[in-house]
Design a protein around this motif. Structure first.
Motif, PDB file in Angstrom:
ATOM      1  N   TYR A 190       0.833  -1.209   0.000  1.00  0.00           N
ATOM      2  CA  TYR A 190       0.000   0.000   0.000  1.00  0.00           C
ATOM      3  C   TYR A 190       0.871   1.264   0.000  1.00  0.00           C
ATOM      4  O   TYR A 190       0.669   2.173  -0.811  1.00  0.00           O
ATOM      5  N   PHE A 191       1.864   1.294   0.905  1.00  0.00           N
ATOM      6  CA  PHE A 191       2.696   2.499   0.987  1.00  0.00           C
ATOM      7  C   PHE A 191       3.606   2.620  -0.244  1.00  0.00           C
ATOM      8  O   PHE A 191       3.940   3.731  -0.675  1.00  0.00           O
ATOM      9  N   LYS A 192       4.018   1.470  -0.804  1.00  0.00           N
ATOM     10  CA  LYS A 192       4.805   1.509  -2.040  1.00  0.00           C
ATOM     11  C   LYS A 192       3.970   2.098  -3.171  1.00  0.00           C
ATOM     12  O   LYS A 192       4.448   2.873  -3.996  1.00  0.00           O
ATOM     13  N   PHE A 193       2.673   1.705  -3.197  1.00  0.00           N
ATOM     14  CA  PHE A 193       1.774   2.246  -4.213  1.00  0.00           C
ATOM     15  C   PHE A 193       1.647   3.765  -4.068  1.00  0.00           C
ATOM     16  O   PHE A 193       1.652   4.499  -5.052  1.00  0.00           O
ATOM     17  N   LEU A 194       1.543   4.235  -2.798  1.00  0.00           N
ATOM     18  CA  LEU A 194       1.445   5.676  -2.562  1.00  0.00           C
ATOM     19  C   LEU A 194       2.712   6.395  -3.028  1.00  0.00           C
ATOM     20  O   LEU A 194       2.643   7.471  -3.657  1.00  0.00           O
ATOM     21  N   ASP A 195       3.888   5.793  -2.734  1.00  0.00           N
ATOM     22  CA  ASP A 195       5.159   6.404  -3.154  1.00  0.00           C
ATOM     23  C   ASP A 195       5.268   6.450  -4.671  1.00  0.00           C
ATOM     24  O   ASP A 195       5.673   7.467  -5.260  1.00  0.00           O
ATOM     25  N   ASP A 196       4.896   5.332  -5.320  1.00  0.00           N
ATOM     26  CA  ASP A 196       4.964   5.283  -6.778  1.00  0.00           C
ATOM     27  C   ASP A 196       4.013   6.295  -7.404  1.00  0.00           C
ATOM     28  O   ASP A 196       4.339   6.947  -8.408  1.00  0.00           O
ATOM     29  N   SER A 197       2.829   6.410  -6.808  1.00  0.00           N
ATOM     30  CA  SER A 197       1.859   7.368  -7.334  1.00  0.00           C
ATOM     31  C   SER A 197       2.362   8.796  -7.189  1.00  0.00           C
ATOM     32  O   SER A 197       2.204   9.625  -8.092  1.00  0.00           O
ATOM     33  N   ARG A 198       3.000   9.068  -6.065  1.00  0.00           N
ATOM     34  CA  ARG A 198       3.534  10.412  -5.838  1.00  0.00           C
ATOM     35  C   ARG A 198       4.642  10.728  -6.838  1.00  0.00           C
ATOM     36  O   ARG A 198       4.701  11.825  -7.416  1.00  0.00           O
ATOM     37  N   ASP A 199       5.521   9.730  -7.067  1.00  0.00           N
ATOM     38  CA  ASP A 199       6.612   9.928  -8.033  1.00  0.00           C
ATOM     39  C   ASP A 199       6.050  10.138  -9.439  1.00  0.00           C
ATOM     40  O   ASP A 199       6.542  10.994 -10.194  1.00  0.00           O
ATOM     41  N   TRP A 200       5.037   9.351  -9.791  1.00  0.00           N
ATOM     42  CA  TRP A 200       4.441   9.457 -11.134  1.00  0.00           C
ATOM     43  C   TRP A 200       3.826  10.832 -11.334  1.00  0.00           C
ATOM     44  O   TRP A 200       3.993  11.461 -12.383  1.00  0.00           O
ATOM     45  N   ILE A 201       3.113  11.317 -10.314  1.00  0.00           N
ATOM     46  CA  ILE A 201       2.496  12.648 -10.402  1.00  0.00           C
ATOM     47  C   ILE A 201       3.567  13.733 -10.499  1.00  0.00           C
ATOM     48  O   ILE A 201       3.446  14.689 -11.282  1.00  0.00           O
ATOM     49  N   HIS A 202       4.650  13.556  -9.746  1.00  0.00           N
ATOM     50  CA  HIS A 202       5.738  14.538  -9.768  1.00  0.00           C
ATOM     51  C   HIS A 202       6.377  14.608 -11.160  1.00  0.00           C
ATOM     52  O   HIS A 202       6.640  15.693 -11.696  1.00  0.00           O
ATOM     53  N   VAL A 203       6.622  13.411 -11.752  1.00  0.00           N
ATOM     54  CA  VAL A 203       7.227  13.358 -13.084  1.00  0.00           C
ATOM     55  C   VAL A 203       6.310  13.977 -14.123  1.00  0.00           C
ATOM     56  O   VAL A 203       6.743  14.780 -14.972  1.00  0.00           O
ATOM     57  N   LYS A 204       5.030  13.598 -14.106  1.00  0.00           N
ATOM     58  CA  LYS A 204       4.076  14.122 -15.073  1.00  0.00           C
ATOM     59  C   LYS A 204       3.944  15.639 -14.951  1.00  0.00           C
ATOM     60  O   LYS A 204       3.856  16.349 -15.953  1.00  0.00           O
ATOM     61  N   THR A 205       3.987  16.139 -13.728  1.00  0.00           N
ATOM     62  CA  THR A 205       3.883  17.585 -13.509  1.00  0.00           C
ATOM     63  C   THR A 205       5.109  18.313 -14.056  1.00  0.00           C
ATOM     64  O   THR A 205       5.002  19.365 -14.695  1.00  0.00           O
ATOM     65  N   ALA A 206       6.288  17.730 -13.831  1.00  0.00           N
ATOM     66  CA  ALA A 206       7.540  18.344 -14.312  1.00  0.00           C
ATOM     67  C   ALA A 206       7.575  18.363 -15.835  1.00  0.00           C
ATOM     68  O   ALA A 206       7.979  19.357 -16.451  1.00  0.00           O
ATOM     69  N   VAL A 207       7.166  17.250 -16.462  1.00  0.00           N
ATOM     70  CA  VAL A 207       7.152  17.170 -17.919  1.00  0.00           C
ATOM     71  C   VAL A 207       6.185  18.194 -18.510  1.00  0.00           C
ATOM     72  O   VAL A 207       6.484  18.889 -19.487  1.00  0.00           O
ATOM     73  N   TYR A 208       4.996  18.270 -17.925  1.00  0.00           N
ATOM     74  CA  TYR A 208       3.989  19.212 -18.421  1.00  0.00           C
ATOM     75  C   TYR A 208       4.476  20.659 -18.273  1.00  0.00           C
ATOM     76  O   TYR A 208       4.305  21.492 -19.175  1.00  0.00           O
ATOM     77  N   LYS A 209       5.146  20.938 -17.152  1.00  0.00           N
ATOM     78  CA  LYS A 209       5.672  22.286 -16.907  1.00  0.00           C
ATOM     79  C   LYS A 209       6.749  22.636 -17.926  1.00  0.00           C
ATOM     80  O   LYS A 209       6.801  23.774 -18.440  1.00  0.00           O
ATOM     81  N   GLU A 210       7.583  21.663 -18.244  1.00  0.00           N
ATOM     82  CA  GLU A 210       8.641  21.881 -19.221  1.00  0.00           C
ATOM     83  C   GLU A 210       8.065  22.168 -20.606  1.00  0.00           C
ATOM     84  O   GLU A 210       8.522  23.065 -21.331  1.00  0.00           O
ATOM     85  N   LYS A 211       7.040  21.410 -20.982  1.00  0.00           N
ATOM     86  CA  LYS A 211       6.406  21.626 -22.274  1.00  0.00           C
ATOM     87  C   LYS A 211       5.778  23.005 -22.364  1.00  0.00           C
ATOM     88  O   LYS A 211       5.874  23.682 -23.402  1.00  0.00           O
ATOM     89  N   MET A 212       5.146  23.444 -21.302  1.00  0.00           N
ATOM     90  CA  MET A 212       4.498  24.747 -21.294  1.00  0.00           C
ATOM     91  C   MET A 212       5.524  25.837 -21.420  1.00  0.00           C
ATOM     92  O   MET A 212       5.327  26.859 -22.114  1.00  0.00           O
ATOM     93  N   GLN A 213       6.663  25.692 -20.762  1.00  0.00           N
ATOM     94  CA  GLN A 213       7.727  26.716 -20.840  1.00  0.00           C
ATOM     95  C   GLN A 213       8.263  26.812 -22.260  1.00  0.00           C
ATOM     96  O   GLN A 213       8.564  27.916 -22.758  1.00  0.00           O
ATOM     97  N   ARG A 214       8.445  25.664 -22.928  1.00  0.00           N
ATOM     98  CA  ARG A 214       8.952  25.674 -24.290  1.00  0.00           C
ATOM     99  C   ARG A 214       7.979  26.385 -25.238  1.00  0.00           C
ATOM    100  O   ARG A 214       8.396  27.108 -26.143  1.00  0.00           O
ATOM    101  N   ARG A 215       6.714  26.136 -25.076  1.00  0.00           N
ATOM    102  CA  ARG A 215       5.714  26.783 -25.927  1.00  0.00           C
ATOM    103  C   ARG A 215       5.705  28.295 -25.740  1.00  0.00           C
ATOM    104  O   ARG A 215       5.538  29.056 -26.678  1.00  0.00           O
TER     105      ARG A 215
END
Length: 218
Positions: A190-215
């Protein structure tokens, strides 16, 4: 032929002269007990006032036998039950007061009874029908009684829903938390799932932010 009256447990027999009585007024005399059935044999009575006493029980069913009644006052007692159907026979009745008792049920249909103002029936919360209310429900109860039952039912539904929601939440909470507390492998997963979910959200947020800056830089 005489008339027998039983009042307060005492039986009295009167001669034929009582049958000729036209008016009786024994109001506000602290009388108790029920209205004697034998009073209905006084067929020449034109006025009867028993108001302001402590009379109980039901109105005699044969009250309509006193067809000469022009004035009837039974107000401010503790009379219960329904208004006898024989009341519709009182064609000469011009003064009526049944207010402030414990009468219930449907007001009998009759030209005289419906011609009176609703105030002659007030204080009897179980009564229904014209002129007091437009109509009665099928079982003879008043609209107020039906509304009260609906309110009670709504209250029961709301209470039942609330209890079910609380029990569901508590059960679900302890099924999940209890499993995590008792099973170390489930707790780890359960806690591993929470950690993985947090990491996934962090990565997706960083990628989206990078794309927006480039545009925005184009």
């Amino acid at each position: 032929m005489g008339v027998e009256l039983v009042w307060k447990g005492i039986e009295r027999e009167f001669g034929n002269n009582l049958l000729q009585v036209r008016s009786i007024d024994i109001s506000s005399n602290s009388l108790v007990d029920e209205i004697p059935e034998s009073i209905t044999s006084m067929e020449k009575l034109t006025s009867l006032n028993l108001s302001g006493n402590n009379l109980i029980g039901k109105v005699p069913e044969n009250f309509g036998n006193m067809k000469m009644l022009e004035s009837l006052d039974l107000s401010r007692n503790q009379i219960s039950g329904g208004i006898p159907a024989s009341f519709s026979k009182l064609n000469f009745l011009s003064v009526l007061d049944l207010s402030h008792n414990n009468l219930s049920g449907r007001i009998p249909l009759g030209t005289q009874l419906q011609s009176f103002n609703a105030t002659v029936y007030m204080g009897n919360f179980g009564l229904c029908g014209p002129p007091l209310t437009p109509n009665c429900s099928e079982n003879g109860t008043t609209q107020a009684d039906d509304d009260m039952k609906e309110d009670d039912n709504d209250g029961l539904i709301s209470l039942g829903f609330f209890i079910s929601a609380v029990l569901g939440f508590v059960s679900g909470f302890w099924i999940v938390c209890g499993s995590l507390l008792l099973k170390s492998s489930w707790r780890y997963a359960y806690f591993k799932f929470l950690d993985d979910s947090r990491d996934w959200i962090h990565v997706k947020t960083a990628v989206y932010k990078e794309k927006m800056q480039r545009r925005l830089q184009r």
